[in-house]
Design an enzyme around this catalytic site. Structure first.
Site, mmCIF file in Angstrom:
data_model
loop_
_atom_site.group_PDB
_atom_site.id
_atom_site.type_symbol
_atom_site.label_atom_id
_atom_site.label_comp_id
_atom_site.label_asym_id
_atom_site.label_seq_id
_atom_site.Cartn_x
_atom_site.Cartn_y
_atom_site.Cartn_z
ATOM 1 N N ASN A 10 0.876 -1.179 0.000
ATOM 2 C CA ASN A 10 0.000 0.000 0.000
ATOM 3 C C ASN A 10 0.907 1.220 0.000
ATOM 4 O OD1 ASN A 10 -1.718 2.085 0.528
ATOM 5 N ND2 ASN A 10 -2.633 1.183 2.364
ATOM 6 N N ARG A 92 -2.619 -1.920 -3.405
ATOM 7 C CA ARG A 92 -3.786 -1.075 -3.235
ATOM 8 C C ARG A 92 -3.680 0.100 -4.207
ATOM 9 N NH1 ARG A 92 -4.686 3.611 1.076
ATOM 10 N NH2 ARG A 92 -6.870 4.021 0.630
ATOM 11 N N HIS A 181 -12.769 3.498 0.273
ATOM 12 C CA HIS A 181 -12.818 2.476 1.337
ATOM 13 C C HIS A 181 -13.507 1.188 0.869
ATOM 14 C CE1 HIS A 181 -12.573 5.903 4.515
ATOM 15 N NE2 HIS A 181 -11.389 5.328 4.404
ATOM 16 N N LEU A 210 -14.725 4.433 10.135
ATOM 17 C CA LEU A 210 -14.315 5.676 10.788
ATOM 18 C C LEU A 210 -12.847 5.600 11.193
ATOM 19 C CD1 LEU A 210 -17.433 5.896 13.173
ATOM 20 C CD2 LEU A 210 -17.224 6.804 10.839
ATOM 21 N N GLY A 211 -11.980 6.129 10.342
ATOM 22 C CA GLY A 211 -10.550 6.217 10.672
ATOM 23 C C GLY A 211 -10.150 7.675 10.575
ATOM 24 N N GLY A 213 -9.550 8.995 7.745
ATOM 25 C CA GLY A 213 -10.550 9.236 6.710
ATOM 26 C C GLY A 213 -11.799 8.477 7.148
ATOM 27 N N ARG A 242 -10.295 16.436 7.538
ATOM 28 C CA ARG A 242 -11.139 16.819 6.390
ATOM 29 C C ARG A 242 -12.532 17.214 6.871
ATOM 30 N NH1 ARG A 242 -10.202 11.436 3.062
ATOM 31 N NH2 ARG A 242 -8.265 11.087 4.180
ATOM 32 N N CYS A 285 -9.176 11.435 17.549
ATOM 33 C CA CYS A 285 -10.439 11.364 18.279
ATOM 34 C C CYS A 285 -10.223 11.127 19.783
ATOM 35 C CB CYS A 285 -11.268 10.239 17.665
ATOM 36 S SG CYS A 285 -12.966 10.246 18.167
ATOM 37 N N ARG A 286 -9.168 10.364 20.109
ATOM 38 C CA ARG A 286 -8.910 10.038 21.526
ATOM 39 C C ARG A 286 -8.671 11.291 22.360
ATOM 40 N NH1 ARG A 286 -4.729 5.468 19.813
ATOM 41 N NH2 ARG A 286 -4.611 6.994 18.159
ATOM 42 N N ILE A 333 -11.540 4.560 14.750
ATOM 43 C CA ILE A 333 -12.550 5.108 15.665
ATOM 44 C C ILE A 333 -13.693 4.103 15.851
ATOM 45 C CG2 ILE A 333 -14.230 6.966 16.006
ATOM 46 C CD1 ILE A 333 -12.342 8.812 14.395
ATOM 47 N N GLU A 335 -13.714 0.921 15.594
ATOM 48 C CA GLU A 335 -13.341 -0.297 16.312
ATOM 49 C C GLU A 335 -13.030 -0.032 17.781
ATOM 50 O OE1 GLU A 335 -10.177 -2.309 14.122
ATOM 51 O OE2 GLU A 335 -11.209 -1.805 12.254
ATOM 52 N N ASN A 336 -12.699 1.222 18.100
ATOM 53 C CA ASN A 336 -12.210 1.493 19.457
ATOM 54 C C ASN A 336 -13.043 2.444 20.296
ATOM 55 O OD1 ASN A 336 -9.585 0.022 19.511
ATOM 56 N ND2 ASN A 336 -9.238 1.295 17.710
ATOM 57 N N GLU A 386 -8.010 -4.717 5.308
ATOM 58 C CA GLU A 386 -7.896 -4.471 3.869
ATOM 59 C C GLU A 386 -6.764 -5.292 3.249
ATOM 60 O OE1 GLU A 386 -8.222 -0.374 5.286
ATOM 61 O OE2 GLU A 386 -8.980 0.137 3.303
HETATM 62 P P1 ADP Z 1 -6.530 5.495 8.797
HETATM 63 O O1 ADP Z 1 -7.759 6.084 8.201
HETATM 64 O O2 ADP Z 1 -5.337 6.408 8.707
HETATM 65 O O3 ADP Z 1 -6.264 4.053 8.376
HETATM 66 P P2 ADP Z 1 -7.241 4.333 11.356
HETATM 67 O O4 ADP Z 1 -8.363 3.500 10.836
HETATM 68 O O5 ADP Z 1 -6.036 3.646 11.871
HETATM 69 O O6 ADP Z 1 -6.812 5.475 10.351
HETATM 70 O O7 ADP Z 1 -7.853 5.256 12.521
HETATM 71 C C1 ADP Z 1 -7.042 6.172 13.179
HETATM 72 C C2 ADP Z 1 -7.882 6.940 14.158
HETATM 73 O O8 ADP Z 1 -8.538 6.060 15.072
HETATM 74 C C3 ADP Z 1 -7.037 7.839 15.050
HETATM 75 O O9 ADP Z 1 -6.896 9.100 14.507
HETATM 76 C C4 ADP Z 1 -7.869 7.927 16.305
HETATM 77 O O10 ADP Z 1 -8.629 9.105 16.239
HETATM 78 C C5 ADP Z 1 -8.813 6.766 16.244
HETATM 79 N N1 ADP Z 1 -8.688 5.907 17.437
HETATM 80 C C6 ADP Z 1 -7.813 4.915 17.670
HETATM 81 N N2 ADP Z 1 -8.008 4.379 18.901
HETATM 82 C C7 ADP Z 1 -9.051 5.059 19.454
HETATM 83 C C8 ADP Z 1 -9.739 5.008 20.695
HETATM 84 N N3 ADP Z 1 -9.412 4.137 21.640
HETATM 85 N N4 ADP Z 1 -10.751 5.878 20.898
HETATM 86 C C9 ADP Z 1 -11.102 6.757 19.956
HETATM 87 N N5 ADP Z 1 -10.495 6.860 18.769
HETATM 88 C C10 ADP Z 1 -9.486 6.033 18.515
#
Ligand code: ADP
Length: 399
Positions: A10, A92, A181, A210-211, A213, A242, A285-286, A333, A335-336, A386
């Site tokens: 990637n 990718r 995505h 939700l990442g 992006g 964004r 987001c954290r 976001i 997943e976490n 992915e």
């Molecule tokens: P990308 O789109 O770059 O692949 P990811 O899917 O890895 O990004 O997501 C990254 C984002 O996930 C981080 O910016 C963060 O905001 C969020 N994140 C990771 N862990 C947590 C958590 N425990 N709580 C809230 N947000 C989280």
């Protein structure tokens, strides 16, 4: 030695992520990233998944670009005895335009078509092409496959992908919603159906990826029927930096009031907006969640804007699908963040969503599972993968 691995690449403008996956067991043998490519501080980092529960290593690359990074990777794979096992490389590619509705093997024609999509993804496609060309050079003789972020959304009906602007711009310039995505949606949709015992070909699944992006997708009978990202990955949801949807007149407004050029406003919307711009804290987001938990009202407002936009889009998709078999959260976001999931559940209660707070709080760091109560419309988390999807496609095209 038997050929039992796929190398997944990637390639971004200054980074190259990779993984080596056994397509039979779907186990990752190694993954990693070459970062800061193009600078004098380029570095290769990796995790050997089969050694000591994930042995980590790194190597400085000096002033290296993508080709040198792949040479470094080749050295590492040779050292680890993995090189002989690689049967094919899967790449990718961000934008396939209307040319690609599925993954395919790399040919000169395919490379030309990816090049023709550069105007649609000027930051991503050139980097993806660099990765493919470097791989062809460093690993001659191995077949290369390409897997597009946009391909999955080619099933969208015209009413979902057309913008209400002069039709000639679509016909002549390809201006339409493409969506991104797609590889994640394909993986997550199938995994969710499998986990729930649903037939993907007879199901209605909403996915929020939700990442950094972020986008959402309506998957009906295994096909994308609508998504929030558009011509570019700027449209739709609030993201890390964004803006997602704003009034397009912002361009002329900022030009007239503050003298911003096209490039300045483009930069503002892509790099200085979203969670970062609104919170005035961070794109992560954290950080915003921690501040909100400590009582920072502006941080809470930022999260509420994020969830408001997301819930609104999901509600629109739900109405179009007619029925929701599952709402799936994925990406960093998704997943976490139990906080974001809870917020979105509450906003969508009209669709029968009832959160199981304990399951929600317990589901993070790669764990997948249902987070809704019994009797609720199903809400769940699926950790996306992915790389695995790219390796599956590459294997299917080359086996
Ligand atoms: P990308 O789109 O770059 O692949 P990811 O899917 O890895 O990004 O997501 C990254 C984002 O996930 C981080 O910016 C963060 O905001 C969020 N994140 C990771 N862990 C947590 C958590 N425990 N709580 C809230 N947000 C989280």
């Amino acid at each position: 030695m038997s050929k039992n691995s796929i190398l997944v690449i990637n390639c971004g403008s200054s980074s190259l992520k990779f993984a080596v996956i056994n397509p039979a067991t779907e186990e990752e043998k190694i993954n990693g990233i070459a970062e800061r490519l193009g600078s004098s501080e380029a570095v290769l980092r990796w995790t050997l998944r089969y050694k000591n529960n994930g042995e980590k290593g790194s190597q400085t690359l000096g002033l290296a670009a993508h080709e040198a990074a792949l040479e470094g990777l080749m050295g590492l794979l040779r050292e680890e005895g993995l090189i002989e096992g690689i049967s094919a490389i899967g790449h990718r590619v961000v934008h396939g335009g209307e040319n690609f509705s599925e993954s395919c093997l790399v040919t000169d024609e395919v490379l030309n078509a990816i090049e023709n999509c550069i105007k649609l993804a000027p930051l991503h496609n050139p980097a993806n092409l660099t990765g493919i060309r470097a791989a062809q050079k460093i690993f001659p003789g191995l077949p290369n496959a390409v897997v597009f972020d946009t391909a999955f959304h080619q099933t969208m009906p015209a009413e979902a992908y057309l913008y209400p602007i002069p039709y000639s711009l679509y016909k002549e310039q390809g201006v339409r919603r493409y969506g991104f995505h797609g590889t994640s949606y394909r993986y997550v949709g199938q995994a969710a159906a499998d986990m729930l015992g649903l037939d993907i070909n007879n199901s209605n699944i909403l996915v929020a990826h939700l990442g950094n992006g972020a986008s959402a997708c309506a998957i009906k009978n295994g096909q994308s029927i609508d998504t929030t990202m558009g011509l570019t990955p700027l449209e739709g949801l609030v993201m890390g930096t964004r803006s997602g949807d704003v009034d397009p007149n912002l361009f002329s407004f900022l030009n007239k009031t503050l003298g911003y050029t096209l490039d300045e406003t483009t930069d503002l919307l892509n790099k200085k907006s979203g969670l970062l711009g609104l919170s005035e804290m961070d794109s992560d987001c954290r950080v915003i969640e921690d501040a909100a938990v400590e009582g920072n009202e502006h941080a809470q407002l930022t999260l509420d804007v994020f969830c408001h936009v997301l819930a609104e889009k999901l509600a629109g998709f739900a109405a179009a699908m007619g029925k929701i078999d599952a709402l799936v959260f994925t990406g960093g976001i998704g997943e976490n963040s139990s906080i974001i999931r809870k917020n979105v559940f509450e906003r969508l209660s009209i669709f029968g969503f009832k959160l199981d707070e304990k399951l929600n709080d317990e589901t993070f760091r790669g764990k997948s599972g249902v987070i809704s109560q019994e009797g609720s419309t199903v809400g769940m988390v699926v950790a996306t993968n992915e790389e695995l999807m790219i390796s599956r496609d590459t294997q299917a095209l080359t086996a």
